[in-house]
Design a protein around this motif. Structure first.
Motif, PDB file in Angstrom:
ATOM      1  N   ARG A 224       0.973  -1.060  -0.019  1.00 27.65           N
ATOM      2  CA  ARG A 224       0.011   0.078  -0.098  1.00 27.65           C
ATOM      3  C   ARG A 224       1.066   1.237   0.130  1.00 27.65           C
ATOM      4  NH1 ARG A 224      -3.805  -2.959  -1.233  1.00 27.65           N
ATOM      5  NH2 ARG A 224      -5.561  -3.464   0.258  1.00 27.65           N
ATOM      6  N   GLU A 225       1.509   1.509   1.108  1.00 29.50           N
ATOM      7  CA  GLU A 225       2.396   2.614   1.111  1.00 29.50           C
ATOM      8  C   GLU A 225       3.828   2.241   0.638  1.00 29.50           C
ATOM      9  OE1 GLU A 225       1.525   5.564   2.467  1.00 29.50           O
ATOM     10  OE2 GLU A 225      -0.398   4.569   2.662  1.00 29.50           O
ATOM     11  N   GLU A 226       4.084   0.885   0.602  1.00 29.92           N
ATOM     12  CA  GLU A 226       5.599   0.459   0.205  1.00 29.92           C
ATOM     13  C   GLU A 226       5.703   0.594  -1.429  1.00 29.92           C
ATOM     14  OE1 GLU A 226       3.190  -1.271   1.979  1.00 29.92           O
ATOM     15  OE2 GLU A 226       4.067  -1.995   3.605  1.00 29.92           O
ATOM     16  N   THR A 227       6.767   0.600  -1.658  1.00 28.22           N
ATOM     17  CA  THR A 227       7.273   0.418  -3.032  1.00 28.22           C
ATOM     18  C   THR A 227       8.185  -0.589  -3.442  1.00 28.22           C
ATOM     19  OG1 THR A 227       9.150   2.137  -3.107  1.00 28.22           O
ATOM     20  CG2 THR A 227       6.766   3.014  -3.323  1.00 28.22           C
ATOM     21  N   ALA A 228       8.608  -0.911  -4.717  1.00 26.18           N
ATOM     22  CA  ALA A 228       9.566  -1.716  -4.631  1.00 26.18           C
ATOM     23  C   ALA A 228      10.938  -1.460  -4.306  1.00 26.18           C
ATOM     24  CB  ALA A 228       9.694  -1.965  -6.312  1.00 26.18           C
TER      25      ALA A 228
ATOM     26  N   VAL B   1      10.184  -7.937 -11.965  1.00 27.38           N
ATOM     27  CA  VAL B   1       9.402  -7.508 -13.228  1.00 27.38           C
ATOM     28  C   VAL B   1       8.382  -6.455 -13.016  1.00 27.38           C
ATOM     29  CG1 VAL B   1       9.878  -9.934 -14.124  1.00 27.38           C
ATOM     30  CG2 VAL B   1       7.758  -9.466 -12.655  1.00 27.38           C
ATOM     31  N   SER B   2       8.290  -6.199 -11.631  1.00 29.68           N
ATOM     32  CA  SER B   2       7.158  -5.383 -11.225  1.00 29.68           C
ATOM     33  C   SER B   2       7.208  -4.052 -10.569  1.00 29.68           C
ATOM     34  CB  SER B   2       6.137  -6.003 -10.495  1.00 29.68           C
ATOM     35  OG  SER B   2       6.918  -6.690  -9.634  1.00 29.68           O
ATOM     36  N   SER B   3       8.413  -3.400 -10.844  1.00 32.03           N
ATOM     37  CA  SER B   3       8.730  -2.241  -9.917  1.00 32.03           C
ATOM     38  C   SER B   3       8.108  -1.210 -10.717  1.00 32.03           C
ATOM     39  CB  SER B   3      10.402  -1.972  -9.985  1.00 32.03           C
ATOM     40  OG  SER B   3      10.584  -0.807  -9.522  1.00 32.03           O
ATOM     41  N   GLU B   4       7.634  -0.130  -9.655  1.00 34.64           N
ATOM     42  CA  GLU B   4       6.996   0.903 -10.091  1.00 34.64           C
ATOM     43  C   GLU B   4       7.604   2.008 -11.132  1.00 34.64           C
ATOM     44  OE1 GLU B   4       7.331   0.073  -7.014  1.00 34.64           O
ATOM     45  OE2 GLU B   4       9.012   1.471  -6.625  1.00 34.64           O
TER      46      GLU B   4
ATOM     47  N   LYS C 205      32.230  -8.318  -3.338  1.00 35.17           N
ATOM     48  CA  LYS C 205      31.090  -8.417  -2.462  1.00 35.17           C
ATOM     49  C   LYS C 205      29.751  -7.900  -3.155  1.00 35.17           C
ATOM     50  CE  LYS C 205      33.176  -8.433   2.071  1.00 35.17           C
ATOM     51  NZ  LYS C 205      33.947  -7.722   3.062  1.00 35.17           N
ATOM     52  N   ALA C 206      28.953  -8.904  -3.385  1.00 36.59           N
ATOM     53  CA  ALA C 206      27.660  -8.420  -4.130  1.00 36.59           C
ATOM     54  C   ALA C 206      26.447  -8.556  -3.246  1.00 36.59           C
ATOM     55  CB  ALA C 206      27.549  -9.236  -5.309  1.00 36.59           C
ATOM     56  N   LEU C 207      25.651  -7.775  -3.702  1.00 35.88           N
ATOM     57  CA  LEU C 207      24.202  -7.632  -2.710  1.00 35.88           C
ATOM     58  C   LEU C 207      23.164  -8.024  -3.676  1.00 35.88           C
ATOM     59  CD1 LEU C 207      22.366  -6.684  -0.484  1.00 35.88           C
ATOM     60  CD2 LEU C 207      22.705  -4.367  -1.237  1.00 35.88           C
ATOM     61  N   LEU C 208      22.239  -8.935  -3.754  1.00 40.40           N
ATOM     62  CA  LEU C 208      21.342  -9.574  -4.763  1.00 40.40           C
ATOM     63  C   LEU C 208      19.949  -9.241  -4.118  1.00 40.40           C
ATOM     64  CD1 LEU C 208      23.302 -13.161  -5.509  1.00 40.40           C
ATOM     65  CD2 LEU C 208      23.780 -10.671  -6.302  1.00 40.40           C
ATOM     66  N   ILE C 209      19.209  -8.687  -4.958  1.00 40.61           N
ATOM     67  CA  ILE C 209      17.895  -8.473  -4.204  1.00 40.61           C
ATOM     68  C   ILE C 209      16.802  -8.858  -5.254  1.00 40.61           C
ATOM     69  CG2 ILE C 209      16.314  -6.736  -3.330  1.00 40.61           C
ATOM     70  CD1 ILE C 209      18.803  -4.819  -3.124  1.00 40.61           C
ATOM     71  N   GLY C 210      15.749  -9.670  -4.962  1.00 42.23           N
ATOM     72  CA  GLY C 210      14.585  -9.950  -5.501  1.00 42.23           C
ATOM     73  C   GLY C 210      13.625  -9.183  -4.995  1.00 42.23           C
ATOM     74  N   VAL C 211      12.841  -8.330  -5.902  1.00 44.76           N
ATOM     75  CA  VAL C 211      11.791  -7.565  -5.301  1.00 44.76           C
ATOM     76  C   VAL C 211      10.441  -7.532  -6.221  1.00 44.76           C
ATOM     77  CG1 VAL C 211      12.769  -5.355  -6.134  1.00 44.76           C
ATOM     78  CG2 VAL C 211      11.239  -5.247  -4.390  1.00 44.76           C
ATOM     79  N   GLU C 212       9.206  -7.662  -5.697  1.00 49.25           N
ATOM     80  CA  GLU C 212       8.420  -7.475  -6.571  1.00 49.25           C
ATOM     81  C   GLU C 212       6.993  -6.942  -6.057  1.00 49.25           C
ATOM     82  OE1 GLU C 212       8.373  -8.500  -9.686  1.00 49.25           O
ATOM     83  OE2 GLU C 212       9.905 -10.324  -9.662  1.00 49.25           O
ATOM     84  N   CYS C 213       6.214  -5.846  -6.776  1.00 49.37           N
ATOM     85  CA  CYS C 213       5.069  -5.477  -6.537  1.00 49.37           C
ATOM     86  C   CYS C 213       4.143  -5.869  -7.494  1.00 49.37           C
ATOM     87  CB  CYS C 213       5.333  -3.910  -6.531  1.00 49.37           C
ATOM     88  SG  CYS C 213       5.085  -3.112  -5.255  1.00 49.37           S
TER      89      CYS C 213
ATOM     90  N   GLY D  83       6.745  -8.326  -2.059  1.00 51.42           N
ATOM     91  CA  GLY D  83       7.829  -8.626  -0.943  1.00 51.42           C
ATOM     92  C   GLY D  83       9.151  -8.349  -1.698  1.00 51.42           C
ATOM     93  N   ALA D  84      10.298  -8.433  -1.016  1.00 53.44           N
ATOM     94  CA  ALA D  84      11.399  -8.233  -1.147  1.00 53.44           C
ATOM     95  C   ALA D  84      12.262  -9.371  -0.314  1.00 53.44           C
ATOM     96  CB  ALA D  84      12.105  -6.947  -1.059  1.00 53.44           C
ATOM     97  N   GLY D  85      13.363  -9.862  -0.934  1.00 57.46           N
ATOM     98  CA  GLY D  85      14.498 -10.621  -0.334  1.00 57.46           C
ATOM     99  C   GLY D  85      15.746 -10.292  -0.822  1.00 57.46           C
ATOM    100  N   ALA D  86      16.587 -10.333   0.117  1.00 55.99           N
ATOM    101  CA  ALA D  86      17.928  -9.972  -0.241  1.00 55.99           C
ATOM    102  C   ALA D  86      19.072 -11.072   0.363  1.00 55.99           C
ATOM    103  CB  ALA D  86      18.265  -8.639   0.038  1.00 55.99           C
ATOM    104  N   ALA D  87      20.253 -11.157  -0.395  1.00 54.75           N
ATOM    105  CA  ALA D  87      21.462 -11.761   0.322  1.00 54.75           C
ATOM    106  C   ALA D  87      22.686 -10.827  -0.221  1.00 54.75           C
ATOM    107  CB  ALA D  87      21.479 -13.273  -0.367  1.00 54.75           C
ATOM    108  N   VAL D  88      23.650 -11.181   0.544  1.00 50.95           N
ATOM    109  CA  VAL D  88      25.092 -10.657   0.477  1.00 50.95           C
ATOM    110  C   VAL D  88      25.889 -11.787  -0.003  1.00 50.95           C
ATOM    111  CG1 VAL D  88      27.168  -9.613   1.424  1.00 50.95           C
ATOM    112  CG2 VAL D  88      24.721  -8.533   2.119  1.00 50.95           C
TER     113      VAL D  88
END
Ligand code: ACO
Length: 329
Positions: free
Chosen positions: A46-50, A80-83, A132-140, A159-164
């Motif tokens: 609702r308030e959140e964004t990708a 695939v669904s960022s604003e 060092k890499a930061l990987l994020i999967g995020v979907e709206c 939601g979003a998930g991340a890993a270093v």
């Protein structure tokens, strides 16, 4: 194993939409949804964004890894669904978290996105181009779901998930200097029509503007149930491991029936296939890192365990990674 996950994080929107609420929107019911998919509820932004969800998940992963944002030299966002299309989501996340030394870019490989991001990072690290890499999967996905189509809107969540990830000091998984990149990826664009979404801002030749997810559910089910066991066997062969040596299979959380079918075809007990889709629905490229983070935070992963990650979805695309868990449980 050449790279290891050093920390994980996730972020789910506050609003939970359960099957009862969704049955107020479209002609469906809890029994139908649960029996066909295993899904009970999903989180909806609702308030959140990708960008805001990705940044929160990223900060939590950095904290878990005890890595400063400035140490990250590669930041990959799969979505695939960022604003937003421009700037890319990864650049906005870079700004939010202060990863000033990172090269940042987005990739789109749908529900295989996190698996692809992991391979991209492993390749860069192996080539000496990243440490060092930061990987994020995020979907709206609620941005691109047709809330009048009961065939699709019941399935997805945000939601979003991340890993270093960083280079493994030991340099290999088997003590024999095997530093192959532990990943297998496939695509088949000739079958792309089974799951589509036109660019919501783009205009088609017929003048219509239909930026909604459309899919042939049965074809996707058949594709996933057939290809995922094959790609799991492929990654195991590449890593010189047997099915029995794997502690957990962390699959893209599309549907409980797909996960069941994969377990059956591999002749592996379903207890080795953790699931959280009941609570979150299908969060596409975020599902694997969200599940990994949940397992990590709940102390369900032990250092040294072997995990197979697998993704599958639009494209068509599918793939798997194998990794050794490196965080003390
Ligand atoms: N509630 C009630 N009835 C429904 C609903 C609903 N939400 N959706 C469809 N129906 C009806 C249909 O209208 C149809 O009715 P009819 O027989 O009167 O025509 C009937 O249920 C059967 O429809 P099907 O689409 O054939 O249902 P199916 O048994 O194939 O189940 C489902 C649909 C759950 C989508 C299934 O095909 C599936 O799980 N496919 C995998 C798709 C998937 O996971 N996609 C996610 C994106 S891709 C990925 O992440 C890999």
């Amino acid at each position: 194993m050449f790279v290891k996950i050093k920390g994980t994080g996730s972020c789910l929107p506050e609003k939970v939409l359960d099957n009862f609420e969704i049955s107020q929107l479209v002609d469906t019911n809890d029994e139908w949804i649960q029996s066909r998919t295993g899904i009970k509820s999903r989180h909806i932004a609702r308030e959140e964004t990708a960008v805001s969800m990705a940044a929160k998940a990223a900060k939590r992963a950095l904290e878990d890894a005890q890595v400063a944002a400035e140490e990250i030299d590669l930041l990959i966002v799969s979505s695939v669904s960022s604003e937003q299309l421009l700037p890319c989501t990864a650049c906005s996340v870079q700004k939010e978290i202060g990863a000033v030394n990172a090269a940042a870019f987005d990739l789109n490989a749908a529900c295989s996105g996190f698996i692809v991001a992991y391979q991209m990072a492993a390749g860069q690290i192996k080539a000496g181009l990243s440490k060092k890499a930061l990987l994020i999967g995020v979907e709206c996905l609620s941005n691109i779901v047709n809330w009048e189509d009961r065939g699709t809107c019941i399935l997805f969540g945000d939601g979003a998930g991340a890993a270093v990830v960083s280079a493994d000091e030991d340099g290999n998984i088997d003590g024999r200097g095997n530093i192959e990149i532990p990943s297998v990826l496939h695509s088949d664009g000739s079958r792309g029509e089974v799951l589509t979404c036109q660019n919501p801002t783009g205009k088609r030749a017929d003048g219509s503007l239909k930026g909604y997810v459309a899919m042939d559910g049965r074809e996707i089910y058949k594709f996933a149930a057939r290809q995922v066991p094959v790609v799991v066997k492929e990654i195991l062969e590449k890593a010189g491991k047997s099915v029995e040596e794997v502690d957990l299979f962390v699959l893209h959380q599309a549907n409980a029936r797909i996960v069941d079918a994969v377990a059956r075809r591999l002749h592996i007990g379903i207890e080795k296939f953790p699931m959280n889709l009941q609570e979150y629905g299908n969060t596409s490229s975020a599902s694997v890192p969200i599940l990994l983070n949940e397992l990590n935070r709940n102390g369900l992963l032990k250092k040294g365990q072997k995990l197979v990650l697998a993704g599958f979805g639009a494209g068509l695309s599918w793939g798997a990674d194998i990794l050794e868990w490196d965080i003390k449980g």
